[in-house]
Motif scaffolding. Structure first.
Motif, short mmCIF file in Angstrom:
data_model
loop_
_atom_site.label_atom_id
_atom_site.label_comp_id
_atom_site.label_asym_id
_atom_site.label_seq_id
_atom_site.Cartn_x
_atom_site.Cartn_y
_atom_site.Cartn_z
N LYS A 590 -8.93 -4.11 7.11
CA LYS A 590 -8.91 -2.68 7.43
C LYS A 590 -9.99 -2.34 8.46
N LYS A 591 -11.17 -2.89 8.29
CA LYS A 591 -12.27 -2.60 9.22
C LYS A 591 -11.96 -3.13 10.62
N GLN A 600 -4.25 5.43 10.51
CA GLN A 600 -2.98 6.09 10.25
C GLN A 600 -2.83 7.24 11.25
N ALA A 601 -1.60 7.64 11.48
CA ALA A 601 -1.35 8.68 12.48
C ALA A 601 -2.06 9.99 12.17
N ALA A 607 -4.60 2.02 4.97
CA ALA A 607 -4.76 1.67 3.55
C ALA A 607 -4.35 0.22 3.35
N MET A 608 -5.31 -0.62 2.96
CA MET A 608 -5.03 -2.03 2.70
C MET A 608 -5.19 -2.26 1.20
N GLY A 616 2.19 -4.49 7.64
CA GLY A 616 2.39 -3.27 8.40
C GLY A 616 3.19 -2.17 7.77
N THR A 617 2.77 -1.71 6.60
CA THR A 617 3.44 -0.56 5.97
C THR A 617 2.76 0.76 6.31
#
Length: 921
Positions: A590-591, A600-601, A607-608, A616-617
């Motif tokens: 995530k970092k 996120q948009a 969120a991992m 890639g969700t």
């Protein structure tokens, strides 16, 4: 040119400024308010005091000017207009950029003594007083150009502060006033006030006009009036009026055109000619039957044309044509022409020609907003969102919106027409604006088709192109129509109003980067087979456990493999990246994404929290993902995407632009090695279909999310291009949709290929940096010894070490039954991810004792005493020294072997004479 000399009345009008005129003005005001006692000394003194106490300083604000967005022509390097944003369509001009006939038309009709008075025309004002005294009610006439300029300045001040609000009506009820109504109220308050309120307004106009005449030249005031005056609707200023109504400039206006525009200023929205057949009625339903300061009716003006026919100066056909279509405006034009003729500004021949000219508009409308940008509309819209949201343009959104529509900004964007044209052309040919897709396997609902292509300069972050499949519109009437959209799919919630899309396997980049940053090699062998991944470390939110033993498979149901990150990347193997992530920390992945500009948009960190997040969700923006791959191409330097190169005010002075920076976020060796792996995607891997193969080295990555989203991103060392094709919302199946004969899931390849080809032609691209030797080394891993452990213990230990364990058949061993007796391969250095077979003991194993050197009979007896029941003499070898009883050489199985007690054992021996049998002791 106009005469600058002043008559006696002009001298009187300007005598010693305000102090000298106040006495004269006071008498006039007294006569205006109370004409019956106009000569009363008390009334005059009171009016003088009133006049002297009025404010005299009028602050003239900057004009409300459109803001312009420009691209730069790649060949000429000159700006090319993309779009205008405005409340008032206005293009200020200099004094010499207005045709002399326009000055003559406005002065003859509105203020013939302009160059002789000092801001207030005493003759005109006196005439107005007499008219008002006779008729009562609405004030009439007498306003000079200076006073009209004052009125327009005051209207603009009012308009700049006009906002939607609540107010009480005459019945005490609270009503909602829209901003449009508030703007209209500004005009009404300045032009139609009656009785005492109207007189006070006139008086204030006079006071301001006199002060203006003392501060500015006649030419400056006249030009100011021409630049601020309204000519109907959102058309302000003579230059915009000339362009809009006649498709010309103020410098090229003909006499007839100039007279038409001059006639508009009295009541611009009722005399405008952009609506064929223009009405002869005002907004209140009454006919226009009065000239600015008199009683000239329409019939009288139309009879002018009749007289010209009778005199033979025009034909009947010309009369009919001239009077047709815009009756009320033609009446006003004829009035202006007659005043110009009377003043000697035009000849009789010019007057006749202009009078016979049918009003012939050549409307050239200004398309405000991004719709005017055509194929670059969504790029334009992205820039607009930057201005509306970035603090560089104001502390509040309201301030930023006002600056955009009124501030006269010149915004020079990063758009490259070469790349943009290629992207939009490909988009227009390959992706329809909407398509009825079938439902999908995992999402049983239809969705809205969306697609975008974005290109970013890797070394600067400059956005070169944004193309989109939908038709651009901000019209509420098309809301819900899937063919139209105003949100920018390439952007995020702030810069585009888009919620982003799951990135699929393009998101694997961040696992690859973290893998390298932890010192792992891309040639390290891992167990990437399809299996249950039990646990993922997450030091931020807590470790994830696969409590349901769910198996996440590879795309298309393909099997996994024991291989390396090099191959996992080229083939986009989900299970291979799960095996990599299994050795990492989801928090660190995530970092990495955050450092590389991907959130996120909605602006929150990605969120991992589970296995699927590795592939890639998270909903992210295409522009952010393009920027991340550009970072790899740029040797680990992340450049924030930027759409604006430069901003100036209306005078060309540079203004602050949004702060964007380039920052090293990856070690060069990590970026270089990642690029080394990502080149495999474009050269024989899953992204090969998007490679233009023009000699430019490329990195890239494909991505899919279920059957809903498809991605392809690729980058040279200079430009990164990304295509997304999928569902803007809802479900649907892009793999079973074939618009225009193209499968939607494959369209991404051509979109990127054609766009990147144009980018390569324009910007080139060199070789990527050499991969790091340590990060590309071939790695052997320590395989632990699990013999003597239980099967579960052994399996857990092997999997914790990165190996997959397979339980084989039980083997005979002297180890306790159920414990691991054998493992294959054995402990030591092996390739990472190797599958290890572990065999439990059946408890029936006995170790063969060493009986070598014993006599044959003794050895057999020894073996039988050890528990073996099937022992016999084996091979004999002639040995003269062996003695009569023979001497044991070895056994088969050999000494030390652990075998089942019922296994056969052969005892091999030596004897002096093997033919005579075993011999005797």
């Amino acid at each position: 040119m106009p005469d600058n000399k002043r008559t006696a009345s002009g001298v009187l009008g300007g005598i010693t400024g305000v102090v000298g005129l106040s006495a004269v003005a006071g008498v006039l005001v007294a006569a205006t308010v109370t004409p019956a006692i106009a000569l009363s000394g008390a009334a005059a003194t009171s009016a003088i005091t009133m006049f002297d106490n009025l404010p005299s300083v009028l602050e003239i604000d900057d004009l409300m000017l459109p803001s312009n967005f420009y691209a730069t022509d790649p060949e000429t390097k000159k700006p090319v207009l993309l779009a205008k944003f405005l409340e008032q369509d206005r293009t200020p001009v200099t004094y010499d950029q207005v045709s002399p006939v326009m000055y003559d038309a406005i002065l003859s009709s509105e203020d013939p003594r302009y160059f002789q008075h000092g801001g207030v025309d005493l003759i005109g004002t006196t005439r107005a007083i007499l008219s008002n005294a006779q008729g009562g009610g609405e004030t009439q006439g007498g306003s000079t150009i200076s006073q009209q300029y004052v009125k327009n300045v005051l209207i603009q001040k009012c308009e700049q502060n006009a906002e939607a609000h609540e107010e009480e009506d005459e019945n005490g009820e609270i009503v909602q006033i829209t901003r449009e109504q508030a703007l209209q109220d500004c005009w009404v308050a300045a032009t139609t006030a009656k009785d005492d309120e109207g007189y006070m307004r006139k008086l204030q106009e006079m006071r301001y006009a006199i002060a203006l005449e003392q501060k500015y030249s006649k030419e400056e005031i006249l030009l100011g009036y021409f630049n601020i005056a309204n000519f109907g609707g959102t058309t302000y200023g003579v230059e915009a009026a000339a362009r809009y109504y006649f498709s010309t400039t103020a410098a090229k206006l003909t006499i007839a055109q100039a007279a038409t525009l001059a006639g508009m200023v009295q009541n611009p929205n009722n005399y405008r000619i952009d609506k064929p057949g223009g009405s002869i009625f005002g907004s209140d339903g009454t006919a226009f039957n009065k000239a600015p300061d008199g009683v000239i009716d329409e019939g009288a003006n139309i009879r002018v044309l009749d007289a010209l026919v009778k005199s033979g100066e025009i034909t009947e056909e010309q009369r009919l044509a001239a009077a047709d279509g815009y009756t009320s405006t033609k009446v006003r034009q004829l009035y202006v022409l007659s005043r110009m003729l009377d003043d000697g500004k035009i000849t009789r021949e010019q007057y006749v020609e202009a009078a016979a000219w049918p009003i012939t508009p050549a409307i050239k409308p200004t398309k405000p907003g991004c719709q005017a940008a055509g194929g670059a509309a969504y790029f334009c819209q992205y820039v607009k969102y930057v201005i509306l949201n970035d603090p560089a343009f104001g502390e509040t959104e309201e301030e930023r919106r006002e600056l955009l529509s009124r501030g006269g900004l010149n915004v020079y964007t990063t758009l490259d027409s070469r790349v943009q044209s290629a992207a939009q052309s490909a988009m227009g040919e390959l992706v329809p604006s909407s398509f009825d897709m079938p439902t999908g396997r995992t999402v049983p609902s239809k969705g809205r088709l969306g697609s975008t292509v974005v290109s970013v300069e890797a070394t600067t972050g400059r956005i070169l192109a944004i193309a989109q499949n939908t038709k651009f519109s901000e019209d509420a009437s098309v809301a819900g129509d899937p063919n139209y959209a105003s949100l920018v799919f390439a952007g995020d919630t702030t810069y585009g109003r888009s919620g982003g899309f799951p990135a699929g396997s393009t998101f694997k980049l961040f696992t690859l980067i973290d893998w390298l940053e932890k010192g792992h090699s891309v040639n390290e062998t891992l167990n990437g087979t399809t299996r249950v991944f039990k646990k993922m470390t997450n030091s931020c939110e807590g470790d994830w456990y696969n409590e349901g033993n769910v198996i996440v498979k590879n795309f298309g149901g393909q099997g996994g493999m024991v291989s390396t990150p090099m191959r996992f990347t080229a083939q986009s193997t989900n299970t291979g990246f799960f095996a990599m992530a299994e050795k990492l920390d989801l928090c660190d992945i995530k970092k990495v994404a955050t450092r590389m500009g991907v959130t996120q948009a909605n602006g929150n960190e990605v969120a991992m929290t589970n296995l699927n997040s590795v592939i890639g969700t998270n909903p992210v923006s295409p522009l952010a993902m393009a920027g991340a791959y550009a970072t790899v191409a740029n040797n680990g330097v992340y450049c924030q995407p930027q759409a604006i190169d430069r901003v100036t005010d209306a005078d060309g002075n540079d203004l602050p632009k949004p702060e964007r920076s380039c920052t090293p976020v990856l070690e060069p060796k990590v970026a270089a090695t990642a690029a080394y792996a990502l080149q495999g995607v474009m050269n024989g891997g899953t992204g090969a279909g998007g490679n233009p193969y023009d000699g430019t080295p490329l990195i890239g990555k494909t991505g899919t999310h279920e059957e809903i989203q498809t991605w392809l991103v690729e980058s040279s060392t200079k430009v990164a291009t990304l295509a997304w094709v999928g569902n803007a919302d809802g479900g649907g199946d892009v793999f079973h949709s074939w618009p225009n004969g193209n499968r939607l899931s494959d369209v991404r390849y051509q979109l990127v290929k054609r766009t990147q080809s144009a980018a390569n032609a324009a910007y080139g691209g060199g070789q990527f940096a050499q991969a790091d030797a340590e990060l590309t080394r071939f790695v052997l891993t320590d395989l632990p010894d699990v013999r003597g452990m239980t099967v579960d213990e052994a399996t857990a230990k092997l999997r914790d070490a990165g190996f997959d364990a397979v339980v084989g058949k039980a083997v005979s061993s002297d180890v306790q039954k159920g414990l691991v007796a054998e493992q294959n391969p054995g402990p030591g250095k092996v390739a990472g991810g190797t599958t290890v077979t572990i065999s439990p003991s059946n408890g029936q194993g006995i170790s063969v004792p060493d009986v070598s050197g014993m006599s044959l009979d003794r050895a057999i007896a020894e073996l039988r005493q050890s528990g073996f029941g099937n022992v016999q003499a084996g091979r004999c070898k002639t040995d003269a020294d062996a003695g009569g009883g023979g001497r044991v050489i070895n056994t088969d199985p050999k000494a030390g072997s652990v075998i089942n007690r019922n296994s056969s054992i052969s005892v091999n021996y030596g004897a002096p004479d093997c033919k005579s049998g075993r011999g005797n002791d």
